[in-house]
Design a protein around this motif. Structure first.
Motif, PDB file in Angstrom:
ATOM      1  N   LEU A  38     -13.534  -0.169   6.661  1.00 11.32           N
ATOM      2  CA  LEU A  38     -12.253  -0.821   6.369  1.00 11.32           C
ATOM      3  C   LEU A  38     -11.691  -1.516   7.607  1.00 11.32           C
ATOM      4  O   LEU A  38     -10.919  -2.469   7.489  1.00 11.32           O
ATOM      5  CB  LEU A  38     -11.259   0.225   5.855  1.00 11.32           C
ATOM      6  N   ALA A  39     -12.062  -1.069   8.801  1.00 10.90           N
ATOM      7  CA  ALA A  39     -11.554  -1.677  10.028  1.00 10.90           C
ATOM      8  C   ALA A  39     -11.893  -3.159  10.105  1.00 10.90           C
ATOM      9  O   ALA A  39     -11.106  -3.966  10.606  1.00 10.90           O
ATOM     10  CB  ALA A  39     -12.105  -0.948  11.248  1.00 10.90           C
ATOM     11  N   SER A  40     -13.060  -3.528   9.628  1.00  7.99           N
ATOM     12  CA  SER A  40     -13.466  -4.937   9.643  1.00  7.99           C
ATOM     13  C   SER A  40     -13.001  -5.686   8.407  1.00  7.99           C
ATOM     14  O   SER A  40     -12.964  -6.926   8.408  1.00  7.99           O
ATOM     15  CB  SER A  40     -14.993  -5.044   9.759  1.00  7.99           C
ATOM     16  N   ALA A  41     -12.629  -4.956   7.350  1.00  6.30           N
ATOM     17  CA  ALA A  41     -12.228  -5.597   6.104  1.00  6.30           C
ATOM     18  C   ALA A  41     -10.750  -5.978   6.091  1.00  6.30           C
ATOM     19  O   ALA A  41     -10.353  -6.938   5.415  1.00  6.30           O
ATOM     20  CB  ALA A  41     -12.532  -4.677   4.921  1.00  6.30           C
ATOM     21  N   LEU A  42      -9.922  -5.250   6.833  1.00  3.65           N
ATOM     22  CA  LEU A  42      -8.494  -5.531   6.816  1.00  3.65           C
ATOM     23  C   LEU A  42      -8.204  -6.880   7.465  1.00  3.65           C
ATOM     24  O   LEU A  42      -8.714  -7.179   8.546  1.00  3.65           O
ATOM     25  CB  LEU A  42      -7.726  -4.428   7.553  1.00  3.65           C
ATOM     26  N   PRO A  43      -7.385  -7.717   6.825  1.00  6.56           N
ATOM     27  CA  PRO A  43      -7.079  -9.033   7.410  1.00  6.56           C
ATOM     28  C   PRO A  43      -6.250  -8.898   8.677  1.00  6.56           C
ATOM     29  O   PRO A  43      -5.288  -8.124   8.726  1.00  6.56           O
ATOM     30  CB  PRO A  43      -6.283  -9.737   6.305  1.00  6.56           C
ATOM     31  N   GLN A  44      -6.638  -9.655   9.706  1.00  9.70           N
ATOM     32  CA  GLN A  44      -5.950  -9.596  10.979  1.00  9.70           C
ATOM     33  C   GLN A  44      -4.821 -10.622  11.030  1.00  9.70           C
ATOM     34  O   GLN A  44      -4.952 -11.737  10.541  1.00  9.70           O
ATOM     35  CB  GLN A  44      -6.947  -9.827  12.126  1.00  9.70           C
TER      36      GLN A  44
ATOM     37  N   SER B 208      -0.820 -20.608  16.223  1.00  6.48           N
ATOM     38  CA  SER B 208      -1.961 -21.385  16.713  1.00  6.48           C
ATOM     39  C   SER B 208      -3.276 -20.980  16.053  1.00  6.48           C
ATOM     40  O   SER B 208      -4.328 -21.530  16.374  1.00  6.48           O
ATOM     41  CB  SER B 208      -2.089 -21.220  18.231  1.00  6.48           C
ATOM     42  N   GLY B 209      -3.209 -20.008  15.170  1.00 10.75           N
ATOM     43  CA  GLY B 209      -4.419 -19.536  14.508  1.00 10.75           C
ATOM     44  C   GLY B 209      -5.164 -18.478  15.278  1.00 10.75           C
ATOM     45  O   GLY B 209      -6.252 -18.048  14.862  1.00 10.75           O
ATOM     46  N   ASN B 210      -4.603 -18.037  16.402  1.00 12.17           N
ATOM     47  CA  ASN B 210      -5.226 -16.963  17.180  1.00 12.17           C
ATOM     48  C   ASN B 210      -4.847 -15.606  16.605  1.00 12.17           C
ATOM     49  O   ASN B 210      -3.759 -15.435  16.045  1.00 12.17           O
ATOM     50  CB  ASN B 210      -4.798 -17.043  18.639  1.00 12.17           C
ATOM     51  N   VAL B 211      -5.732 -14.649  16.757  1.00 13.50           N
ATOM     52  CA  VAL B 211      -5.483 -13.302  16.244  1.00 13.50           C
ATOM     53  C   VAL B 211      -4.533 -12.559  17.179  1.00 13.50           C
ATOM     54  O   VAL B 211      -4.631 -12.669  18.403  1.00 13.50           O
ATOM     55  CB  VAL B 211      -6.809 -12.530  16.109  1.00 13.50           C
ATOM     56  N   LEU B 212      -3.608 -11.806  16.601  1.00 12.25           N
ATOM     57  CA  LEU B 212      -2.697 -10.997  17.399  1.00 12.25           C
ATOM     58  C   LEU B 212      -3.337  -9.668  17.759  1.00 12.25           C
ATOM     59  O   LEU B 212      -3.920  -8.989  16.903  1.00 12.25           O
ATOM     60  CB  LEU B 212      -1.400 -10.731  16.633  1.00 12.25           C
TER      61      LEU B 212
ATOM     62  N   PRO C 278      -6.679  -5.226  17.323  1.00 16.49           N
ATOM     63  CA  PRO C 278      -5.981  -6.232  16.522  1.00 16.49           C
ATOM     64  C   PRO C 278      -4.858  -5.642  15.680  1.00 16.49           C
ATOM     65  O   PRO C 278      -4.872  -4.465  15.325  1.00 16.49           O
ATOM     66  CB  PRO C 278      -7.088  -6.784  15.624  1.00 16.49           C
ATOM     67  N   VAL C 279      -3.898  -6.501  15.375  1.00 14.28           N
ATOM     68  CA  VAL C 279      -2.868  -6.175  14.394  1.00 14.28           C
ATOM     69  C   VAL C 279      -3.390  -6.633  13.040  1.00 14.28           C
ATOM     70  O   VAL C 279      -3.763  -7.801  12.864  1.00 14.28           O
ATOM     71  CB  VAL C 279      -1.536  -6.877  14.722  1.00 14.28           C
ATOM     72  N   ALA C 280      -3.457  -5.718  12.095  1.00  8.50           N
ATOM     73  CA  ALA C 280      -3.982  -6.026  10.767  1.00  8.50           C
ATOM     74  C   ALA C 280      -2.972  -5.595   9.716  1.00  8.50           C
ATOM     75  O   ALA C 280      -2.041  -4.831  10.002  1.00  8.50           O
ATOM     76  CB  ALA C 280      -5.321  -5.317  10.549  1.00  8.50           C
ATOM     77  N   THR C 281      -3.138  -6.075   8.505  1.00  8.31           N
ATOM     78  CA  THR C 281      -2.238  -5.691   7.422  1.00  8.31           C
ATOM     79  C   THR C 281      -2.976  -4.838   6.407  1.00  8.31           C
ATOM     80  O   THR C 281      -4.169  -5.039   6.147  1.00  8.31           O
ATOM     81  CB  THR C 281      -1.645  -6.929   6.726  1.00  8.31           C
ATOM     82  N   ALA C 282      -2.235  -3.887   5.827  1.00  9.02           N
ATOM     83  CA  ALA C 282      -2.839  -2.960   4.872  1.00  9.02           C
ATOM     84  C   ALA C 282      -1.745  -2.360   4.002  1.00  9.02           C
ATOM     85  O   ALA C 282      -0.557  -2.403   4.335  1.00  9.02           O
ATOM     86  CB  ALA C 282      -3.592  -1.850   5.609  1.00  9.02           C
ATOM     87  N   ASP C 283      -2.167  -1.786   2.895  1.00  6.68           N
ATOM     88  CA  ASP C 283      -1.285  -0.916   2.114  1.00  6.68           C
ATOM     89  C   ASP C 283      -1.411   0.489   2.696  1.00  6.68           C
ATOM     90  O   ASP C 283      -2.527   1.001   2.843  1.00  6.68           O
ATOM     91  CB  ASP C 283      -1.695  -0.898   0.638  1.00  6.68           C
ATOM     92  N   ILE C 284      -0.278   1.079   3.039  1.00  5.24           N
ATOM     93  CA  ILE C 284      -0.266   2.408   3.654  1.00  5.24           C
ATOM     94  C   ILE C 284       0.353   3.382   2.666  1.00  5.24           C
ATOM     95  O   ILE C 284       1.526   3.252   2.295  1.00  5.24           O
ATOM     96  CB  ILE C 284       0.524   2.392   4.974  1.00  5.24           C
ATOM     97  N   LYS C 285      -0.444   4.344   2.231  1.00  5.33           N
ATOM     98  CA  LYS C 285       0.019   5.338   1.259  1.00  5.33           C
ATOM     99  C   LYS C 285       0.434   6.603   1.994  1.00  5.33           C
ATOM    100  O   LYS C 285      -0.369   7.225   2.697  1.00  5.33           O
ATOM    101  CB  LYS C 285      -1.086   5.650   0.244  1.00  5.33           C
ATOM    102  N   LEU C 286       1.683   6.976   1.832  1.00  2.00           N
ATOM    103  CA  LEU C 286       2.250   8.177   2.444  1.00  2.00           C
ATOM    104  C   LEU C 286       2.736   9.076   1.322  1.00  2.00           C
ATOM    105  O   LEU C 286       3.717   8.751   0.655  1.00  2.00           O
ATOM    106  CB  LEU C 286       3.405   7.812   3.382  1.00  2.00           C
ATOM    107  N   ALA C 287       2.032  10.197   1.108  1.00  2.44           N
ATOM    108  CA  ALA C 287       2.319  11.066  -0.036  1.00  2.44           C
ATOM    109  C   ALA C 287       2.246  10.217  -1.302  1.00  2.44           C
ATOM    110  O   ALA C 287       1.240   9.554  -1.528  1.00  2.44           O
ATOM    111  CB  ALA C 287       3.668  11.758   0.134  1.00  2.44           C
ATOM    112  N   GLY C 288       3.302  10.196  -2.108  1.00  5.56           N
ATOM    113  CA  GLY C 288       3.274   9.436  -3.352  1.00  5.56           C
ATOM    114  C   GLY C 288       3.895   8.067  -3.250  1.00  5.56           C
ATOM    115  O   GLY C 288       4.146   7.430  -4.274  1.00  5.56           O
ATOM    116  N   GLU C 289       4.153   7.578  -2.053  1.00  3.00           N
ATOM    117  CA  GLU C 289       4.805   6.285  -1.885  1.00  3.00           C
ATOM    118  C   GLU C 289       3.911   5.330  -1.102  1.00  3.00           C
ATOM    119  O   GLU C 289       3.084   5.765  -0.291  1.00  3.00           O
ATOM    120  CB  GLU C 289       6.161   6.461  -1.198  1.00  3.00           C
ATOM    121  N   VAL C 290       4.079   4.039  -1.353  1.00  2.00           N
ATOM    122  CA  VAL C 290       3.209   3.028  -0.759  1.00  2.00           C
ATOM    123  C   VAL C 290       4.036   1.978  -0.029  1.00  2.00           C
ATOM    124  O   VAL C 290       4.948   1.378  -0.598  1.00  2.00           O
ATOM    125  CB  VAL C 290       2.345   2.331  -1.831  1.00  2.00           C
ATOM    126  N   ALA C 291       3.712   1.763   1.247  1.00  2.00           N
ATOM    127  CA  ALA C 291       4.242   0.640   2.009  1.00  2.00           C
ATOM    128  C   ALA C 291       3.228  -0.491   1.875  1.00  2.00           C
ATOM    129  O   ALA C 291       2.097  -0.377   2.350  1.00  2.00           O
ATOM    130  CB  ALA C 291       4.446   1.026   3.465  1.00  2.00           C
TER     131      ALA C 291
END
Length: 424
Positions: free
Chosen positions: A119-125, A130-134, A149-162
Protein backbone atom coordinates in the motif's frame (compact mmCIF):
# COMPACT_ATOMS: atom_id res chain seq x y z
CA UNK A 1 2.77 19.25 18.89
CA UNK A 2 4.32 21.48 16.29
CA UNK A 3 7.44 20.08 14.71
CA UNK A 4 9.81 22.17 16.79
CA UNK A 5 8.85 20.26 19.92
CA UNK A 6 9.51 16.74 18.66
CA UNK A 7 12.07 14.94 20.77
CA UNK A 8 13.27 11.42 21.29
CA UNK A 9 14.75 12.22 24.71
CA UNK A 10 18.28 10.87 25.22
CA UNK A 11 18.31 7.24 24.18
CA UNK A 12 20.91 5.99 26.62
CA UNK A 13 20.39 2.89 28.70
CA UNK A 14 20.10 2.76 32.45
CA UNK A 15 20.20 -0.90 33.26
CA UNK A 16 17.75 -2.01 30.57
CA UNK A 17 15.65 1.14 30.30
CA UNK A 18 15.54 3.45 27.29
CA UNK A 19 14.10 6.95 27.46
CA UNK A 20 11.75 8.56 25.02
CA UNK A 21 9.69 11.67 25.22
CA UNK A 22 8.28 14.74 23.59
CA UNK A 23 6.11 13.47 20.79
CA UNK A 24 6.03 9.76 20.48
CA UNK A 25 9.68 8.88 20.71
CA UNK A 26 10.62 5.33 21.50
CA UNK A 27 13.50 3.01 22.18
CA UNK A 28 15.12 0.71 19.68
CA UNK A 29 12.56 -2.04 20.08
CA UNK A 30 11.40 -4.24 17.26
CA UNK A 31 7.72 -3.75 16.33
CA UNK A 32 5.25 -6.39 15.29
CA UNK A 33 4.63 -6.76 11.59
CA UNK A 34 1.55 -5.23 10.05
CA UNK A 35 -1.28 -7.32 8.72
CA UNK A 36 -2.84 -6.89 5.28
CA UNK A 37 -6.60 -7.07 5.17
CA UNK A 38 -8.58 -8.61 2.36
CA UNK A 39 -11.82 -7.09 1.07
CA UNK A 40 -14.50 -7.59 3.66
CA UNK A 41 -12.13 -8.20 6.56
CA UNK A 42 -11.31 -4.58 7.36
CA UNK A 43 -13.30 -2.28 9.60
CA UNK A 44 -16.73 -1.09 8.63
CA UNK A 45 -18.48 1.95 10.02
CA UNK A 46 -19.47 -0.10 13.04
CA UNK A 47 -16.03 -1.55 13.78
CA UNK A 48 -14.82 -5.11 13.43
CA UNK A 49 -16.11 -8.04 15.47
CA UNK A 50 -13.20 -10.31 14.54
CA UNK A 51 -10.28 -8.23 15.77
CA UNK A 52 -11.08 -6.50 19.09
CA UNK A 53 -7.96 -4.32 18.83
CA UNK A 54 -9.67 -2.38 16.03
CA UNK A 55 -12.38 -1.07 18.36
CA UNK A 56 -15.94 -0.07 17.59
CA UNK A 57 -17.88 3.16 17.29
CA UNK A 58 -15.81 6.09 18.58
CA UNK A 59 -13.60 4.03 20.91
CA UNK A 60 -10.15 2.80 19.84
CA UNK A 61 -8.48 0.40 22.30
CA UNK A 62 -5.09 1.37 23.73
CA UNK A 63 -2.69 -1.14 25.21
CA UNK A 64 0.50 -0.56 27.17
CA UNK A 65 2.60 -3.72 27.24
CA UNK A 66 5.89 -5.25 26.17
CA UNK A 67 4.63 -6.83 22.96
CA UNK A 68 7.31 -4.92 21.05
CA UNK A 69 10.29 -7.26 21.06
CA UNK A 70 13.34 -5.66 22.72
CA UNK A 71 16.35 -4.86 20.57
CA UNK A 72 19.62 -5.55 22.37
CA UNK A 73 19.58 -4.82 26.08
CA UNK A 74 17.15 -1.91 25.98
CA UNK A 75 13.41 -1.77 26.27
CA UNK A 76 10.94 1.05 26.48
CA UNK A 77 8.03 0.91 28.91
CA UNK A 78 5.05 3.27 28.90
CA UNK A 79 4.35 3.03 25.17
CA UNK A 80 0.59 3.29 24.51
CA UNK A 81 -0.15 1.64 21.19
CA UNK A 82 -3.23 1.09 19.06
CA UNK A 83 -4.19 -0.50 15.74
CA UNK A 84 -5.24 1.57 12.73
CA UNK A 85 -6.46 0.65 9.26
CA UNK A 86 -5.26 2.51 6.18
CA UNK A 87 -7.00 2.15 2.82
CA UNK A 88 -6.59 3.42 -0.71
CA UNK A 89 -9.29 6.08 -0.88
CA UNK A 90 -12.71 4.70 -1.72
CA UNK A 91 -11.55 1.08 -2.02
CA UNK A 92 -11.22 -2.07 0.07
CA UNK A 93 -7.46 -2.18 -0.57
CA UNK A 94 -6.43 -1.79 3.05
CA UNK A 95 -3.67 -2.59 5.50
CA UNK A 96 -4.17 -3.08 9.23
CA UNK A 97 -1.21 -1.71 11.17
CA UNK A 98 -0.70 -2.66 14.80
CA UNK A 99 1.65 -1.13 17.39
CA UNK A 100 1.11 2.51 16.46
CA UNK A 101 1.99 4.90 19.28
CA UNK A 102 -0.92 7.06 20.46
CA UNK A 103 0.63 10.50 20.77
CA UNK A 104 -1.18 13.54 22.15
CA UNK A 105 1.95 15.59 21.48
CA UNK A 106 2.00 15.47 17.67
CA UNK A 107 -0.41 15.84 14.78
CA UNK A 108 -1.08 13.30 12.06
CA UNK A 109 -0.58 9.67 11.15
CA UNK A 110 2.96 8.59 10.29
CA UNK A 111 3.52 4.94 9.36
CA UNK A 112 6.62 3.14 8.15
CA UNK A 113 6.74 2.02 4.57
CA UNK A 114 7.42 -1.53 5.75
CA UNK A 115 4.28 -1.54 7.89
CA UNK A 116 2.15 -0.43 4.95
CA UNK A 117 3.60 -3.04 2.63
CA UNK A 118 2.40 -2.77 -0.98
CA UNK A 119 0.00 0.00 0.00
CA UNK A 120 2.97 2.35 0.54
CA UNK A 121 3.51 2.55 -3.21
CA UNK A 122 -0.20 2.52 -4.06
CA UNK A 123 -1.24 5.56 -2.02
CA UNK A 124 -1.31 8.75 -4.12
CA UNK A 125 1.39 11.23 -3.15
CA UNK A 126 0.62 14.91 -2.55
CA UNK A 127 2.03 17.34 -5.10
CA UNK A 128 2.66 21.06 -5.02
CA UNK A 129 1.69 23.62 -7.65
CA UNK A 130 4.84 22.79 -9.65
CA UNK A 131 3.95 19.11 -9.85
CA UNK A 132 6.68 18.09 -7.41
CA UNK A 133 5.92 15.55 -4.70
CA UNK A 134 5.68 16.82 -1.13
CA UNK A 135 7.95 15.22 1.44
CA UNK A 136 8.27 15.79 5.15
CA UNK A 137 11.31 15.78 7.40
CA UNK A 138 10.31 15.02 10.99
CA UNK A 139 13.44 15.38 13.16
CA UNK A 140 13.98 14.28 16.75
CA UNK A 141 16.41 15.57 19.34
CA UNK A 142 18.69 12.53 19.34
CA UNK A 143 19.55 12.86 15.63
CA UNK A 144 16.99 10.39 14.33
CA UNK A 145 14.29 11.51 11.94
CA UNK A 146 11.34 10.40 9.85
CA UNK A 147 11.48 11.16 6.15
CA UNK A 148 9.15 10.34 3.31
CA UNK A 149 6.32 11.43 1.05
CA UNK A 150 3.03 12.95 2.07
CA UNK A 151 0.28 10.69 0.75
CA UNK A 152 -3.49 10.58 1.03
CA UNK A 153 -5.53 7.69 2.39
CA UNK A 154 -8.71 6.72 4.16
CA UNK A 155 -7.83 6.25 7.82
CA UNK A 156 -10.12 3.98 9.82
CA UNK A 157 -10.09 4.54 13.57
CA UNK A 158 -12.37 2.10 15.40
CA UNK A 159 -15.74 2.48 13.67
CA UNK A 160 -15.09 5.89 12.14
CA UNK A 161 -13.33 6.89 8.92
CA UNK A 162 -11.30 9.99 8.11
CA UNK A 163 -11.60 10.12 4.34
CA UNK A 164 -8.82 11.05 1.92
CA UNK A 165 -6.48 12.44 4.60
CA UNK A 166 -2.85 13.56 4.06
CA UNK A 167 -0.53 11.33 6.12
CA UNK A 168 3.19 10.59 6.09
CA UNK A 169 4.89 7.47 4.79
CA UNK A 170 8.11 7.07 6.76
CA UNK A 171 10.55 5.72 4.21
CA UNK A 172 11.25 6.06 0.49
CA UNK A 173 8.75 3.90 -1.41
CA UNK A 174 8.95 3.79 -5.19
CA UNK A 175 12.30 5.53 -5.41
CA UNK A 176 11.28 8.62 -3.46
CA UNK A 177 14.34 10.91 -3.09
CA UNK A 178 16.69 10.47 -0.17
CA UNK A 179 16.39 12.79 2.81
CA UNK A 180 18.13 16.19 2.78
CA UNK A 181 21.15 16.42 5.06
CA UNK A 182 19.32 18.94 7.26
CA UNK A 183 16.95 16.22 8.48
CA UNK A 184 19.31 14.56 10.93
CA UNK A 185 21.75 11.71 11.40
CA UNK A 186 19.76 8.45 11.35
CA UNK A 187 16.68 7.68 9.29
CA UNK A 188 14.18 6.00 11.61
CA UNK A 189 12.05 4.10 9.14
CA UNK A 190 11.79 0.59 10.61
CA UNK A 191 10.23 -0.81 13.79
CA UNK A 192 13.67 -1.88 15.01
CA UNK A 193 14.75 1.77 15.07
CA UNK A 194 11.47 3.41 16.10
CA UNK A 195 10.12 0.81 18.50
CA UNK A 196 6.74 0.88 16.75
CA UNK A 197 5.16 0.81 13.31
CA UNK A 198 4.43 4.51 13.46
CA UNK A 199 2.78 7.34 15.36
CA UNK A 200 -0.87 8.38 15.55
CA UNK A 201 -0.69 12.07 16.44
CA UNK A 202 -3.93 13.36 17.96
CA UNK A 203 -2.78 16.66 19.48
CA UNK A 204 -4.86 19.84 19.56
CA UNK A 205 -4.30 21.13 16.01
CA UNK A 206 -5.92 20.33 12.68
CA UNK A 207 -2.68 20.39 10.66
CA UNK A 208 0.82 19.69 11.94
CA UNK A 209 2.71 22.91 11.12
CA UNK A 210 0.62 26.11 10.97
CA UNK A 211 3.71 28.29 10.55
CA UNK A 212 4.75 26.26 7.49
CA UNK A 213 1.97 27.89 5.45
CA UNK A 214 4.08 31.04 5.07
CA UNK A 215 7.62 29.92 5.94
CA UNK A 216 9.56 28.03 3.28
CA UNK A 217 12.74 27.76 5.32
CA UNK A 218 11.58 25.67 8.28
CA UNK A 219 13.09 22.46 6.80
CA UNK A 220 9.91 20.54 7.61
CA UNK A 221 8.12 20.25 4.27
CA UNK A 222 10.01 19.76 1.00
CA UNK A 223 9.20 20.00 -2.68
CA UNK A 224 10.82 16.96 -4.29
CA UNK A 225 11.61 16.52 -7.97
CA UNK A 226 11.57 12.75 -8.37
CA UNK A 227 13.42 12.99 -11.72
CA UNK A 228 16.45 14.86 -10.37
CA UNK A 229 16.17 13.55 -6.82
CA UNK A 230 16.37 17.12 -5.50
CA UNK A 231 14.27 18.28 -2.54
CA UNK A 232 13.91 21.93 -1.50
CA UNK A 233 12.34 23.26 1.70
CA UNK A 234 8.97 24.78 0.93
CA UNK A 235 5.90 26.41 2.41
CA UNK A 236 2.75 24.27 2.29
CA UNK A 237 -0.91 25.24 2.45
CA UNK A 238 -2.74 24.08 5.54
CA UNK A 239 -4.99 21.65 3.66
CA UNK A 240 -2.02 19.92 1.99
CA UNK A 241 -0.19 19.32 5.26
CA UNK A 242 -0.43 16.16 7.32
CA UNK A 243 -3.78 16.34 9.08
CA UNK A 244 -5.02 15.23 12.47
CA UNK A 245 -7.27 12.35 11.39
CA UNK A 246 -9.61 12.97 14.33
CA UNK A 247 -10.28 16.50 13.06
CA UNK A 248 -11.30 15.03 9.68
CA UNK A 249 -13.82 12.54 11.07
CA UNK A 250 -17.40 13.34 9.97
CA UNK A 251 -18.43 13.33 13.64
CA UNK A 252 -16.73 13.26 17.05
CA UNK A 253 -14.10 15.58 15.57
CA UNK A 254 -13.59 18.22 18.28
CA UNK A 255 -11.02 16.34 20.35
CA UNK A 256 -10.11 13.11 22.11
CA UNK A 257 -10.14 11.57 25.57
CA UNK A 258 -7.32 9.28 26.70
CA UNK A 259 -8.61 6.89 29.36
CA UNK A 260 -6.14 4.75 31.31
CA UNK A 261 -6.77 3.10 34.71
CA UNK A 262 -4.72 3.67 37.84
CA UNK A 263 -1.82 1.27 38.38
CA UNK A 264 0.40 0.14 41.23
CA UNK A 265 3.56 2.06 42.11
CA UNK A 266 5.42 -1.21 41.54
CA UNK A 267 4.49 -1.19 37.87
CA UNK A 268 2.21 -3.38 35.84
CA UNK A 269 2.75 -6.00 33.14
CA UNK A 270 0.11 -4.53 30.85
CA UNK A 271 -2.60 -1.89 30.89
CA UNK A 272 -5.72 -1.62 28.73
CA UNK A 273 -7.38 1.71 28.06
CA UNK A 274 -9.17 3.68 25.36
CA UNK A 275 -8.80 6.57 22.98
CA UNK A 276 -12.28 8.07 22.72
CA UNK A 277 -13.09 10.39 19.82
CA UNK A 278 -15.12 13.53 20.48
CA UNK A 279 -15.80 15.54 23.63
CA UNK A 280 -19.44 15.98 24.58
CA UNK A 281 -20.67 14.58 21.26
CA UNK A 282 -22.01 11.23 22.51
CA UNK A 283 -23.11 9.62 25.76
CA UNK A 284 -19.71 7.93 26.17
CA UNK A 285 -17.61 11.11 25.87
CA UNK A 286 -19.38 13.56 28.17
CA UNK A 287 -17.11 16.19 29.68
CA UNK A 288 -16.21 15.20 33.25
CA UNK A 289 -12.98 17.10 33.92
CA UNK A 290 -12.56 19.34 36.95
CA UNK A 291 -9.41 21.12 35.73
CA UNK A 292 -9.00 22.86 32.37
CA UNK A 293 -5.69 24.32 31.16
CA UNK A 294 -5.64 26.45 28.03
CA UNK A 295 -2.88 25.80 25.51
CA UNK A 296 -1.21 28.66 23.66
CA UNK A 297 -0.69 28.58 19.88
CA UNK A 298 2.37 26.34 20.29
CA UNK A 299 0.39 23.92 22.51
CA UNK A 300 2.21 24.87 25.70
CA UNK A 301 0.94 25.31 29.23
CA UNK A 302 3.06 26.44 32.19
CA UNK A 303 4.26 24.52 35.22
CA UNK A 304 5.61 26.11 38.36
CA UNK A 305 8.16 23.81 39.95
CA UNK A 306 10.90 24.54 42.48
CA UNK A 307 10.09 28.24 42.34
CA UNK A 308 10.46 28.47 38.56
CA UNK A 309 7.77 28.91 35.93
CA UNK A 310 8.33 26.52 33.03
CA UNK A 311 6.36 28.15 30.22
CA UNK A 312 6.97 25.41 27.63
CA UNK A 313 5.22 22.57 29.42
CA UNK A 314 2.79 20.10 27.90
CA UNK A 315 0.85 16.87 28.46
CA UNK A 316 2.08 14.14 26.14
CA UNK A 317 1.07 10.48 25.98
CA UNK A 318 3.96 9.87 23.58
CA UNK A 319 6.54 10.60 26.29
CA UNK A 320 7.26 7.51 28.36
CA UNK A 321 8.20 9.40 31.54
CA UNK A 322 7.79 12.67 33.37
CA UNK A 323 10.62 14.92 32.13
CA UNK A 324 11.80 17.97 34.07
CA UNK A 325 14.99 19.50 35.46
CA UNK A 326 15.83 19.03 39.14
CA UNK A 327 19.47 18.90 40.18
CA UNK A 328 18.53 17.78 43.71
CA UNK A 329 17.33 14.38 42.45
CA UNK A 330 20.07 11.81 41.90
CA UNK A 331 20.45 10.78 38.29
CA UNK A 332 21.17 7.23 37.25
CA UNK A 333 24.80 6.43 36.51
CA UNK A 334 26.09 6.53 32.98
CA UNK A 335 24.44 9.73 31.80
CA UNK A 336 21.18 8.04 30.85
CA UNK A 337 19.00 11.01 31.75
CA UNK A 338 16.79 9.04 34.14
CA UNK A 339 16.33 9.83 37.83
CA UNK A 340 17.49 7.27 40.40
CA UNK A 341 16.72 8.60 43.90
CA UNK A 342 17.64 6.29 46.77
CA UNK A 343 14.03 6.49 47.96
CA UNK A 344 10.88 7.31 46.01
CA UNK A 345 10.23 11.06 46.03
CA UNK A 346 6.75 12.54 46.57
CA UNK A 347 6.72 15.87 44.72
CA UNK A 348 4.28 18.61 43.74
CA UNK A 349 4.05 21.22 41.02
CA UNK A 350 1.45 23.76 39.95
CA UNK A 351 0.20 23.85 36.37
CA UNK A 352 -1.74 26.65 34.70
CA UNK A 353 -2.83 27.52 31.20
CA UNK A 354 -1.00 29.89 28.88
CA UNK A 355 -4.26 30.99 27.24
CA UNK A 356 -7.96 30.77 27.93
CA UNK A 357 -8.48 28.83 31.13
CA UNK A 358 -5.65 29.74 33.51
CA UNK A 359 -6.81 28.55 36.97
CA UNK A 360 -3.75 26.98 38.68
CA UNK A 361 -3.94 23.27 39.45
CA UNK A 362 -1.84 21.54 42.10
CA UNK A 363 -0.20 18.41 40.66
CA UNK A 364 1.21 15.63 42.84
CA UNK A 365 3.53 13.01 41.40
CA UNK A 366 6.09 10.40 42.40
CA UNK A 367 9.64 9.76 41.18
CA UNK A 368 11.07 6.29 41.77
CA UNK A 369 14.48 4.82 41.04
CA UNK A 370 14.46 4.11 37.31
CA UNK A 371 17.02 1.31 37.59
CA UNK A 372 14.89 -0.53 40.13
CA UNK A 373 11.81 -0.08 37.96
CA UNK A 374 13.68 -1.33 34.90
CA UNK A 375 14.80 -4.47 36.70
CA UNK A 376 11.16 -5.60 36.96
CA UNK A 377 10.70 -5.52 33.16
CA UNK A 378 7.16 -4.27 33.72
CA UNK A 379 5.60 -2.36 30.86
CA UNK A 380 3.77 0.42 32.71
CA UNK A 381 4.98 2.76 35.47
CA UNK A 382 3.36 5.81 37.05
CA UNK A 383 6.57 7.06 38.71
CA UNK A 384 9.20 6.98 35.96
CA UNK A 385 10.97 10.32 35.40
CA UNK A 386 14.00 11.86 33.72
CA UNK A 387 15.72 15.13 32.98
CA UNK A 388 14.62 17.87 30.57
CA UNK A 389 15.53 21.37 29.51
CA UNK A 390 15.09 24.16 32.05
CA UNK A 391 11.99 25.64 30.34
CA UNK A 392 10.04 22.41 30.09
CA UNK A 393 7.91 20.11 32.20
CA UNK A 394 6.79 17.18 30.07
CA UNK A 395 3.81 15.49 31.70
CA UNK A 396 4.27 12.15 29.98
CA UNK A 397 2.39 8.87 30.23
CA UNK A 398 2.81 8.43 34.03
CA UNK A 399 0.48 11.43 34.39
CA UNK A 400 -2.27 9.65 32.45
CA UNK A 401 -2.70 6.60 34.68
CA UNK A 402 -5.87 6.91 36.75
CA UNK A 403 -7.18 9.88 34.77
CA UNK A 404 -9.39 10.67 31.81
CA UNK A 405 -7.44 13.36 29.94
CA UNK A 406 -9.25 15.55 27.40
CA UNK A 407 -7.61 17.31 24.43
CA UNK A 408 -9.81 19.81 22.57
CA UNK A 409 -8.81 20.74 19.02
CA UNK A 410 -8.16 24.39 18.15
CA UNK A 411 -10.99 26.08 16.30
CA UNK A 412 -13.56 23.50 17.39
CA UNK A 413 -16.33 23.93 19.93
CA UNK A 414 -16.10 21.66 22.95
CA UNK A 415 -17.50 21.77 26.47
CA UNK A 416 -15.15 22.91 29.21
CA UNK A 417 -13.64 26.02 27.70
CA UNK A 418 -12.06 27.58 24.65
CA UNK A 419 -10.01 25.17 22.59
CA UNK A 420 -7.19 24.26 22.43
CA UNK A 421 -7.02 22.95 25.97
CA UNK A 422 -6.04 19.96 28.02
CA UNK A 423 -8.40 18.95 30.83
CA UNK A 424 -8.53 16.22 33.46
Amino acid sequence: MNSTRNAFWAMGLCAVLAACGGGGGSSGNGGQTAQSSTPGSGTSNGGNSIDPTLGTGNVLPIRVDNSLAPSGSGYSPNLPVATVTVCLHGTTQCTIVSDVIVDTGSVGLRLTSSALGALASALPQQKDSSGNVLGECYPFADGRYFWGPVATADIKLAGEVASNVPMMIDGTPGGFPAAPSACGVTLADTPSVIGANGILGVANLVEDCPSCTSNASKDIYYSCNTTTGTCTSTAVTASAQIQNPVAVLPQDNNGVIVELPAISAAGQASVDGSLVFGIGTQSNNTFGATSVLGYDASLFISTQYNGQVLAESYVDSGSNGLFFADSSITQCAGGTGWYCPTATQALTATAFGNAGATTPVSMSFMVANANILASTRASAFNNLAGTATSATFDWGLPFFFGRNVYFAIAGRTAPGGTAPYVAF
